[in-house]
Design an enzyme around this catalytic site. Structure first.
Site, mmCIF file in Angstrom:
data_model
loop_
_atom_site.group_PDB
_atom_site.id
_atom_site.type_symbol
_atom_site.label_atom_id
_atom_site.label_comp_id
_atom_site.label_asym_id
_atom_site.label_seq_id
_atom_site.Cartn_x
_atom_site.Cartn_y
_atom_site.Cartn_z
ATOM 1 N N LYS A 71 0.999 -1.924 -0.074
ATOM 2 C CA LYS A 71 0.073 0.302 -0.502
ATOM 3 C C LYS A 71 1.077 1.614 -0.259
ATOM 4 O O LYS A 71 1.812 1.149 0.125
ATOM 5 C CB LYS A 71 -1.143 -0.254 1.449
ATOM 6 C CG LYS A 71 -1.674 -1.466 1.522
ATOM 7 C CD LYS A 71 -2.929 -1.295 2.238
ATOM 8 C CE LYS A 71 -3.866 -2.149 2.300
ATOM 9 N NZ LYS A 71 -4.247 -2.535 3.718
ATOM 10 N N THR A 110 -5.774 -7.687 10.200
ATOM 11 C CA THR A 110 -6.219 -6.499 9.707
ATOM 12 C C THR A 110 -5.134 -5.668 10.304
ATOM 13 O O THR A 110 -4.953 -4.639 9.549
ATOM 14 C CB THR A 110 -8.068 -6.644 9.386
ATOM 15 O OG1 THR A 110 -8.167 -7.329 8.783
ATOM 16 C CG2 THR A 110 -8.062 -5.114 9.053
ATOM 17 N N TYR A 112 -12.030 -2.469 -3.645
ATOM 18 C CA TYR A 112 -12.836 -2.811 -2.060
ATOM 19 C C TYR A 112 -14.567 -2.867 -2.103
ATOM 20 O O TYR A 112 -14.525 -2.523 -0.828
ATOM 21 C CB TYR A 112 -12.993 -1.764 -1.010
ATOM 22 C CG TYR A 112 -11.018 -2.003 -1.007
ATOM 23 C CD1 TYR A 112 -10.551 -3.119 0.122
ATOM 24 C CD2 TYR A 112 -9.854 -1.015 -1.110
ATOM 25 C CE1 TYR A 112 -9.511 -3.383 0.446
ATOM 26 C CE2 TYR A 112 -8.726 -1.553 -0.908
ATOM 27 C CZ TYR A 112 -8.277 -2.432 -0.188
ATOM 28 O OH TYR A 112 -7.302 -2.575 0.643
ATOM 29 N N ARG A 137 -1.154 -14.655 3.596
ATOM 30 C CA ARG A 137 -2.534 -14.088 4.632
ATOM 31 C C ARG A 137 -2.011 -14.432 6.381
ATOM 32 O O ARG A 137 -1.594 -13.132 7.315
ATOM 33 C CB ARG A 137 -4.343 -14.486 4.801
ATOM 34 C CG ARG A 137 -4.448 -13.847 3.649
ATOM 35 C CD ARG A 137 -5.308 -12.853 3.829
ATOM 36 N NE ARG A 137 -6.419 -12.672 4.043
ATOM 37 C CZ ARG A 137 -7.143 -11.621 5.037
ATOM 38 N NH1 ARG A 137 -6.933 -10.332 4.312
ATOM 39 N NH2 ARG A 137 -7.978 -11.347 5.940
ATOM 40 N N ASN A 184 -1.986 -0.022 6.835
ATOM 41 C CA ASN A 184 -1.097 -1.157 7.643
ATOM 42 C C ASN A 184 -0.369 -2.042 6.583
ATOM 43 O O ASN A 184 0.125 -3.350 6.269
ATOM 44 C CB ASN A 184 -2.226 -2.400 7.503
ATOM 45 C CG ASN A 184 -3.719 -2.272 6.871
ATOM 46 O OD1 ASN A 184 -3.660 -2.296 5.877
ATOM 47 N ND2 ASN A 184 -4.575 -3.131 7.002
ATOM 48 N N HIS A 199 -1.583 -5.504 1.216
ATOM 49 C CA HIS A 199 -3.151 -6.243 1.128
ATOM 50 C C HIS A 199 -2.319 -7.244 0.475
ATOM 51 O O HIS A 199 -2.059 -7.358 -0.564
ATOM 52 C CB HIS A 199 -3.880 -5.582 0.667
ATOM 53 C CG HIS A 199 -4.898 -6.366 -0.132
ATOM 54 N ND1 HIS A 199 -5.955 -7.179 -0.030
ATOM 55 C CD2 HIS A 199 -4.772 -7.042 -1.605
ATOM 56 C CE1 HIS A 199 -6.804 -7.724 -0.734
ATOM 57 N NE2 HIS A 199 -5.992 -8.278 -1.998
ATOM 58 N N ARG A 213 2.759 -7.608 9.363
ATOM 59 C CA ARG A 213 1.305 -6.495 9.747
ATOM 60 C C ARG A 213 2.291 -5.887 11.252
ATOM 61 O O ARG A 213 2.649 -5.213 12.489
ATOM 62 C CB ARG A 213 0.076 -6.127 9.883
ATOM 63 C CG ARG A 213 0.090 -5.835 8.363
ATOM 64 C CD ARG A 213 -1.694 -5.996 8.154
ATOM 65 N NE ARG A 213 -2.098 -5.543 6.937
ATOM 66 C CZ ARG A 213 -3.684 -6.204 6.710
ATOM 67 N NH1 ARG A 213 -4.092 -7.164 7.070
ATOM 68 N NH2 ARG A 213 -4.128 -5.716 5.224
ATOM 69 N N GLU A 218 -9.082 -10.406 -8.150
ATOM 70 C CA GLU A 218 -8.135 -9.214 -7.561
ATOM 71 C C GLU A 218 -7.332 -9.212 -9.146
ATOM 72 O O GLU A 218 -6.678 -8.504 -9.793
ATOM 73 C CB GLU A 218 -7.875 -9.310 -6.534
ATOM 74 C CG GLU A 218 -8.336 -8.778 -5.524
ATOM 75 C CD GLU A 218 -8.768 -9.463 -4.541
ATOM 76 O OE1 GLU A 218 -7.272 -9.900 -3.960
ATOM 77 O OE2 GLU A 218 -9.599 -8.563 -2.998
ATOM 78 N N VAL A 248 -4.431 0.326 12.235
ATOM 79 C CA VAL A 248 -5.513 -0.106 10.963
ATOM 80 C C VAL A 248 -5.753 0.438 9.496
ATOM 81 O O VAL A 248 -5.510 -0.393 8.607
ATOM 82 C CB VAL A 248 -6.924 -0.591 11.328
ATOM 83 C CG1 VAL A 248 -7.529 0.777 11.526
ATOM 84 C CG2 VAL A 248 -7.118 -1.920 10.758
#
Ligand code: RTP
Length: 155
Positions: A16, A98, A56, A92, A119, A122, A109, A133, A116
């Site tokens: 991000k 999250t 999203y 993940r 973070n 993704h 993270r 995606e 949050v």
């Protein structure tokens, strides 16, 4: 086909804008490379509002949706596709929860961020999301195929 199964399973990961500005691209890529996954697509890009809203879409009723889209538009994103056995689930796990406050040390993270709303990364949350995606962010013909000769060192 953008997402296969077994060792050819693919996921969409995106560093991000905060992760890019904090010079974490190399460190994050290294993390997934060291694990044994293969990078099959990558581009540094400023995402459009339309793309981010679509990405999203499942969160469009949430109070933070517009803030989330603005955050994701606030600078370049490193969009990536990674490949390997169980890569959706394992990525993940490597990313963490999250909320960074709930993320264990050793996760991305857990180690690299605090809030949050910033973070860092993704990761697709299911095979179906990964398929959606990847096709949203990449033309499938732009993704790379690797020689399989190194697989026996990993599997
Ligand atoms: P992501 O889609 O970015 O990988 O994150 P995730 O699955 O772990 O979490 P999700 O529920 O899909 O939320 C997407 C992103 O929205 C931001 N968020 N802000 N309370 C808040 O202010 C809040 N909650 C979520 C985070 O950037 C989260 O990653």
């Amino acid at each position: 086909q953008s997402t296969c199964t077994g060792v050819n399973e693919r996921t969409f990961l995106a560093i991000k804008p905060d992760g890019v500005q904090r010079h974490l691209i190399g460190e994050i890529i290294r993390h997934f490379e060291k694990k044994g996954f293969k990078l099959v697509g990558m581009k540094l890009m400023q995402a459009s509002e339309d793309l981010l809203k679509e990405h999203y879409i499942a969160l469009c009723d949430r109070p933070f949706y517009s803030h989330l889209v603005e955050y994701m538009r606030s600078g370049p994103i490193a969009a990536m596709v990674w490949q390997g056995l169980d890569v959706v689930k394992m990525a993940r796990t490597m990313i963490g929860e999250t909320n960074p406050a709930d993320s264990r040390p050793g996760t991305i993270r857990g180690d690299f961020c605090i809030e949050v709303s910033k973070n860092v990364i993704h990761g697709s949350d299911s095979i179906e999301s990964a398929r959606r995606e990847i096709s949203l962010w990449f033309h499938t013909d732009k993704l790379t195929c690797w020689a399989e000769s190194t697989e026996h060192w990993i599997y």
